[in-house]
Design an enzyme around this catalytic site. Structure first.
Site, PDB file in Angstrom:
ATOM      1  N   GLY A  14      44.835  42.303  41.077  1.00 50.57           N
ATOM      2  CA  GLY A  14      44.724  41.278  41.417  1.00 50.57           C
ATOM      3  C   GLY A  14      46.215  39.901  41.620  1.00 50.57           C
ATOM      4  CG  ASN A  15      48.520  41.146  37.572  1.00 51.65           C
ATOM      5  OD1 ASN A  15      47.568  42.392  37.945  1.00 51.65           O
ATOM      6  ND2 ASN A  15      48.638  41.084  36.556  1.00 51.65           N
ATOM      7  CE  LYS A 135      33.845  42.366  44.903  1.00 56.95           C
ATOM      8  NZ  LYS A 135      34.660  42.685  43.447  1.00 56.95           N
ATOM      9  CE  LYS A 219      42.741  46.943  42.205  1.00 56.54           C
ATOM     10  NZ  LYS A 219      42.435  46.932  40.718  1.00 56.54           N
ATOM     11  CE  LYS A 281      41.533  46.835  35.937  1.00 53.24           C
ATOM     12  NZ  LYS A 281      41.640  46.967  37.908  1.00 53.24           N
TER      13      LYS A 281
HETATM   14  P1  ADP Z   1      42.179  43.839  38.487  1.00 50.37           P
HETATM   15  O1  ADP Z   1      43.097  42.495  39.130  1.00 50.37           O
HETATM   16  O2  ADP Z   1      43.829  44.190  38.467  1.00 50.37           O
HETATM   17  O3  ADP Z   1      41.505  45.356  38.828  1.00 50.37           O
HETATM   18  P2  ADP Z   1      40.237  43.542  36.745  1.00 50.37           P
HETATM   19  O4  ADP Z   1      40.052  42.103  36.358  1.00 50.37           O
HETATM   20  O5  ADP Z   1      38.922  43.823  38.335  1.00 50.37           O
HETATM   21  O6  ADP Z   1      41.524  43.210  37.430  1.00 50.37           O
HETATM   22  O7  ADP Z   1      40.239  43.906  35.660  1.00 50.37           O
HETATM   23  C1  ADP Z   1      41.115  43.937  34.728  1.00 50.37           C
HETATM   24  C2  ADP Z   1      40.555  42.806  33.350  1.00 50.37           C
HETATM   25  O8  ADP Z   1      39.547  43.995  32.704  1.00 50.37           O
HETATM   26  C3  ADP Z   1      41.396  42.700  32.468  1.00 50.37           C
HETATM   27  O9  ADP Z   1      41.714  41.184  32.268  1.00 50.37           O
HETATM   28  C4  ADP Z   1      40.229  42.714  31.200  1.00 50.37           C
HETATM   29  O10 ADP Z   1      39.580  41.030  30.656  1.00 50.37           O
HETATM   30  C5  ADP Z   1      38.778  43.344  31.567  1.00 50.37           C
HETATM   31  N1  ADP Z   1      38.426  44.313  30.945  1.00 50.37           N
HETATM   32  C6  ADP Z   1      37.064  44.254  30.420  1.00 50.37           C
HETATM   33  N2  ADP Z   1      37.140  45.013  29.083  1.00 50.37           N
HETATM   34  C7  ADP Z   1      38.629  45.875  29.280  1.00 50.37           C
HETATM   35  C8  ADP Z   1      38.213  46.810  28.144  1.00 50.37           C
HETATM   36  N3  ADP Z   1      37.511  47.889  26.901  1.00 50.37           N
HETATM   37  N4  ADP Z   1      39.797  47.028  28.028  1.00 50.37           N
HETATM   38  C9  ADP Z   1      40.573  45.840  28.634  1.00 50.37           C
HETATM   39  N5  ADP Z   1      40.014  45.279  29.436  1.00 50.37           N
HETATM   40  C10 ADP Z   1      39.350  45.077  30.093  1.00 50.37           C
HETATM   41 MG    MG Z   2      38.982  44.349  39.686  1.00 45.20          MG
END
Ligand code: ADP
Ligand code: MG
Length: 318
Positions: A14-15, A135, A219, A281
């Site tokens: 998203g960023n 979701k 995604k 992820k």
């Molecule tokens: P994107 O839009 O890139 O998919 P998300 O917010 O869905 O971003 O996923 C990234 C976030 O996952 C990070 O900002 C962090 O706060 C979170 N996160 C949760 N658990 C973990 C972990 N174990 N290690 C790193 N980040 C984590």
């Molecule tokens: Mg995400």
């Protein structure tokens, strides 16, 4: 015989399109996308990679849903969610196409074409997710309004801690990609494809045809499916943290350079990764490597170049 370039699927978080705290004006989003395009452009201009771009759409599709609701008062029919998803692919694809094209033009490489494919991801209509919408999408509502909308429109709703009520939709597994041949053909023609935005448009097979459904595919899981169908060497997931941590946010937090499948699965069982953010992820990373992919890298957008070379972020390997 010339060796094929390293084929890399890059999943933008998203960023890459909207920063925390921004309103989401066109100008803000374009500025973010231009910065992202610089990063992707450098990678492609190095000549070392064949890149497939995919991206999220949370805030954008959220805005389209709100615009649809606002239009009702003016007698404009609201579009189903899958149509809103398709709209968001066009909106974001347009900004990336233009920005990346500009980066190439500035480098004197207007010969590198960029094209967005409106991408349908096939899901199983018997996916258990359809029985368990989970979701959250769109805006927050007060309890009364949420319950009224649920009645009127057949929505499932949930209360999110402190923040109010929200619509929830199913999040089924991506099984296949309707446009996979087109994506592969673009790559073979040295065109940079932008595909499967927002997890792709979820469709089911019905009576020999495809039909859009009210759902959202994660995604990162969709990006993994793309990586599989194009037979990528690497899947690179770019987000707002530089990799994967265990004990994330705790005093004993530890950022990991490398994770084997076995380690990743163990940490997953130990609930180290938050649902809906890091867990999909790592799940995507594991699936890609299990399917025969060489590696998945999870890293921050700002570190993309180093991450792709394996110099930073977290690498998930067999
Ligand atoms: P994107 O839009 O890139 O998919 P998300 O917010 O869905 O971003 O996923 C990234 C976030 O996952 C990070 O900002 C962090 O706060 C979170 N996160 C949760 N658990 C973990 C972990 N174990 N290690 C790193 N980040 C984590
Ligand atoms: Mg995400």
């Amino acid at each position: 015989m010339t060796k094929r370039k390293r084929r890399v699927v890059v999943a933008l978080g998203g960023n890459a399109i909207l920063q925390q705290g921004q309103k989401g004006t066109y100008e803000e989003q374009l500025e973010n996308v231009r910065q992202t395009a610089e990063v992707l452009g450098d990678m492609i201009l190095s000549g070392d990679y064949q890149v497939v771009i995919t991206h999220g759409n949370g805030p954008q599709v959220g805005a389209i849903l709100l615009q649809n609701t606002a239009g009702l008062a003016e007698g404009v029919p609201a579009m189903p969610m899958h149509v809103c998803g398709a709209q968001s692919q066009g909106l974001i694809g347009y900004m990336i196409q233009q920005s990346l094209g500009d980066v190439f033009r500035e480098a004197g490489r207007e010969d590198i074409p960029v094209a967005t494919i409106v991408t349908q991801l096939i899901v199983d209509k018997n996916d258990p997710a359809f029985q368990n919408p989970s979701k959250p999408v769109g805006p927050f509502y007060e309890e009364e309004e949420a319950k009224q909308l649920a009645d009127e429109r057949g929505w499932s709703i949930v209360k999110e801690a402190d923040r109010g009520w929200r619509r929830v939709v199913p999040s089924p597994e991506p099984k296949d990609i309707a446009e996979k041949e087109s994506i592969i053909k673009l790559l073979e023609a040295h065109i940079v494809p932008i595909v499967s935005g927002g997890g792709g448009i979820p469709v089911i097979k019905e009576k020999g045809g495809l039909r859009g459904v009210e759902a959202v595919i994660d995604k990162d899981l969709a990006a993994e499916k793309v990586a599989e169908v194009v037979d990528a060497d690497a899947l690179v997931i770019l987000t707002d943290v530089n990799g994967v941590a265990i004990n994330y946010g705790q005093p004993d937090e530890e950022w990991l350079e490398e994770l084997t499948l076995e380690e990743a699965e163990k940490h997953m069982r130990d609930d180290q990764f938050a649902e809906g953010s890091m867990k999909p992820k790592v799940t995507a990373a594991v699936r890609f490597v299990k399917s025969g992919g060489e590696e998945t890298v999870i890293a921050s957008l700002g570190e993309a170049e180093k991450a792709i070379k394996g110099e930073t972020g977290t690498k998930i390997i067999e």
